[in-house]
Design a protein around this motif. Structure first.
Motif, PDB file in Angstrom:
ATOM      1  N   MET A 110       0.857  -1.174   0.000  1.00 14.58           N
ATOM      2  CA  MET A 110       0.000   0.000   0.000  1.00 14.58           C
ATOM      3  C   MET A 110       0.899   1.232   0.000  1.00 14.58           C
ATOM      4  SD  MET A 110      -3.107   0.907   2.677  1.00 14.58           S
ATOM      5  CE  MET A 110      -4.209  -0.376   2.176  1.00 14.58           C
ATOM      6  N   ASN A 111       0.692   2.136  -0.959  1.00 18.26           N
ATOM      7  CA  ASN A 111       1.507   3.346  -0.995  1.00 18.26           C
ATOM      8  C   ASN A 111       0.938   4.419  -0.059  1.00 18.26           C
ATOM      9  OD1 ASN A 111      -0.496   4.914  -2.336  1.00 18.26           O
ATOM     10  ND2 ASN A 111       0.202   4.181  -4.322  1.00 18.26           N
ATOM     11  N   GLN A 112       1.667   5.516   0.081  1.00 17.39           N
ATOM     12  CA  GLN A 112       1.277   6.549   1.045  1.00 17.39           C
ATOM     13  C   GLN A 112      -0.078   7.176   0.705  1.00 17.39           C
ATOM     14  OE1 GLN A 112       2.766   7.192   4.033  1.00 17.39           O
ATOM     15  NE2 GLN A 112       0.854   8.299   4.344  1.00 17.39           N
TER      16      GLN A 112
ATOM     17  N   GLN B 278      -2.604   5.740  -0.734  1.00 15.32           N
ATOM     18  CA  GLN B 278      -3.632   4.781  -0.336  1.00 15.32           C
ATOM     19  C   GLN B 278      -3.854   4.825   1.176  1.00 15.32           C
ATOM     20  OE1 GLN B 278      -1.623   1.440  -2.207  1.00 15.32           O
ATOM     21  NE2 GLN B 278      -3.409   1.102  -3.535  1.00 15.32           N
TER      22      GLN B 278
ATOM     23  N   SER C  20      -3.562   7.202  -8.411  1.00 14.20           N
ATOM     24  CA  SER C  20      -2.977   5.888  -8.689  1.00 14.20           C
ATOM     25  C   SER C  20      -2.518   5.763 -10.135  1.00 14.20           C
ATOM     26  CB  SER C  20      -3.972   4.771  -8.364  1.00 14.20           C
ATOM     27  OG  SER C  20      -5.019   4.755  -9.316  1.00 14.20           O
TER      28      SER C  20
END
Length: 122
Positions: free
Chosen positions: A1-3, A5, A115
């Protein structure tokens, strides 16, 4: 999970908690003054994250506006409830639900936008 998200998941959770706390008050619970204040978790998220990282995106501008509408609507429902107009206050939950649906729709669009590789945050 990226920042991004993580940021949006935090906002989604805070929003769901907001709705839950509004409903709780209108069903006889105690209002969480700190939560609904300008230093509450939603306000802090918008000032610390939303307005700093994503302010240039139209969806964020619209999210801010919808949250202001939610805040105003909940304050109005709390006043109605406090004045003994409980049925009116409960009926007003529909406005909260409608604005909430719009809020979540915008949040999903914002998540989708950030995204996309190469899409700018500002």
């Amino acid at each position: 999970m990226n920042q991004a998200q993580v940021d949006f998941q935090q906002l989604r959770i805070k929003h769901i908690l907001f709705k839950s706390k509004v409903r709780s008050v209108l069903y006889g619970g105690r209002k969480d003054e700190a939560f609904f204040s300008g230093s509450g978790p939603l306000s802090l998220w918008f000032s610390a994250i939303g307005r700093s990282k994503y302010v240039g995106l139209p969806e964020m501008q619209e999210l801010i506006k919808v949250q202001q509408e939610l805040d105003s609507a909940s304050d109005q429902l709390f006043r109605l409830y406090g004045n003994g107009k409980i049925e009116e206050a409960l009926a007003g939950l529909q406005k909260i639900e409608e604005r909430s649906a719009r809020f979540l729709e915008l949040l999903s669009k914002l998540e989708e936008r950030v995204s996309v590789p190469g899409d700018s945050l500002v």
